[in-house]
Design a protein around this motif. Sequence first.
Motif, short mmCIF file in Angstrom:
data_model
loop_
_atom_site.label_atom_id
_atom_site.label_comp_id
_atom_site.label_asym_id
_atom_site.label_seq_id
_atom_site.Cartn_x
_atom_site.Cartn_y
_atom_site.Cartn_z
N LEU A 174 0.78 -1.12 0.34
CA LEU A 174 -0.05 0.24 0.07
C LEU A 174 0.82 1.27 -0.02
O LEU A 174 0.41 2.38 -0.30
CB LEU A 174 -1.02 -0.23 1.17
N THR A 175 2.09 1.22 0.13
CA THR A 175 3.18 2.30 0.03
C THR A 175 4.28 1.87 -0.66
O THR A 175 4.32 0.57 -0.86
CB THR A 175 3.70 2.66 1.42
N GLY A 176 5.17 2.47 -1.37
CA GLY A 176 6.38 2.09 -1.98
C GLY A 176 6.01 2.08 -3.46
O GLY A 176 4.87 2.51 -4.14
N GLY A 177 6.99 1.86 -4.28
CA GLY A 177 6.97 1.64 -5.95
C GLY A 177 5.98 0.79 -6.21
O GLY A 177 5.12 1.10 -7.70
N THR A 178 5.47 -0.36 -5.70
CA THR A 178 4.38 -1.06 -6.25
C THR A 178 2.88 -0.76 -5.61
O THR A 178 2.03 -1.45 -5.97
CB THR A 178 4.66 -2.76 -6.09
N SER A 179 2.83 0.07 -4.84
CA SER A 179 1.64 0.54 -4.30
C SER A 179 0.57 0.94 -5.40
O SER A 179 -0.85 0.50 -4.71
CB SER A 179 1.69 1.88 -3.39
N PRO A 180 0.49 1.07 -6.39
CA PRO A 180 -0.45 1.42 -7.33
C PRO A 180 -1.27 0.19 -7.38
O PRO A 180 -2.56 0.01 -7.53
CB PRO A 180 -0.13 1.82 -8.56
N ILE A 181 -0.35 -0.99 -7.58
CA ILE A 181 -1.06 -2.44 -7.58
C ILE A 181 -1.80 -2.85 -6.26
O ILE A 181 -3.01 -3.17 -6.43
CB ILE A 181 -0.20 -3.44 -8.08
N GLY A 182 -1.14 -2.36 -5.25
CA GLY A 182 -1.52 -2.93 -4.08
C GLY A 182 -2.89 -2.18 -3.66
O GLY A 182 -3.83 -2.53 -3.20
N LEU A 183 -2.91 -0.74 -3.99
CA LEU A 183 -4.10 -0.13 -3.53
C LEU A 183 -5.40 -0.40 -4.64
O LEU A 183 -6.44 -0.59 -4.04
CB LEU A 183 -3.81 1.47 -3.64
N GLY A 184 -4.88 -0.75 -5.75
CA GLY A 184 -6.03 -1.11 -6.62
C GLY A 184 -6.64 -2.46 -6.29
O GLY A 184 -7.85 -2.81 -6.20
#
Length: 389
Positions: free
Chosen positions: A38-48
Amino acid sequence: MSNKIKVVVLPALFSACLLAAPFALAKEVVKIAFVGPLTGGTSPIGLGGRNSSDLAIKQHNAKADSPYEYELVSLDDECKPNVGVQIATKIASDKEIIGGITHYCSAVAMSAVDVYHKFSLPVVVWGAVLPDITYANDFKEVHRVNGTMINQNQEAAKFMVDHGYKTFAVIHDTTDYGKGHNQYFSQALEKAGGKIVGTFGVTADQQDFTAELTQIKQLKPQVIYFGGLTPIGIRIRSQMEKLGIDAQLEGTSGIKSDSYIEGVGAPIAEGSLSFIEGAPWEKLAAGPAFFAAYGEQKYAQPAEAYGPFAYVATNLLMDAIDKVGPNRRKVRDELNHTKDASTMIGPVTFDDHRQNIVPLITSYVVQDGKWVPWQDSEYASGKRTLKDL
């Protein structure tokens, strides 16, 4: 004469009054966990993924016949294995949490599966693709709705060779995730008839790829294959442009993100390739309804590539709890017997290692700032071309 007033209670009349003014009994609240970056560089995927899981819960709670009220507990694994173990231990030791929708990053998922097994917490992986997550152990608590990197890389190798490409340089991150992609792509490419002229392992937090890309430029491959996640993919593609490397870039599902295009810039991202499990969401019967409902919630982030998987995983978990009650072992056993479950990504069937059988991989290409299914693109029709052979 007595002054006392005699009060008479009429039971039948009293009961009738209660019936005339009914009240709703509160449903039992059942907690399930969502875990992702939900944070960091891969957060867009996690938040989606989190938003998609939240949407599934809101829709399920709105059903009049749902026996429970579901509450989502969202936690950030930061795409870091050590943090993943801490989060896994936290949710698994909380007896109020009956199951989990867990992990996008493969290295994190691998570090956490032992914890879920130890505490008998049933989980459904929604994004991590390393085969060992389901196949390295026989943990009946660990399920996965998305496919694996084996499927992705077989298609990635075949696709490129079928389009005439013969020589490849491989860049992969040195986590289990990246090493797995290197392994399975190399095996698939050899069978397909392609040749790897150089392989380069890079760290997950590496910023400068000048040394690796300079060597690759000298090797003159037709294709640079990247096995890693979006943050590194952005840096590599951007630095390829600065160094004048004109090779075709192909990645795995790890770069299938809107943030890849935003980070690189649409003109430079144009023509990048990615391969992901399942049919294009737009072509699935329930796909438009999902995205319409997602849009109505006005989430701050898009669903991204793996949001639909998180949505399906959440619904499978809630359906199992509805059927057998909020008991971890019973829910685990119910999930284990999943066969031809009707979902928005198509029928879901878990094999003997609780891995969904996903027969289809979709190839995507960046066109005009968007990921477009290859078969629908102007590249497939011949109006546009990939990098010259």
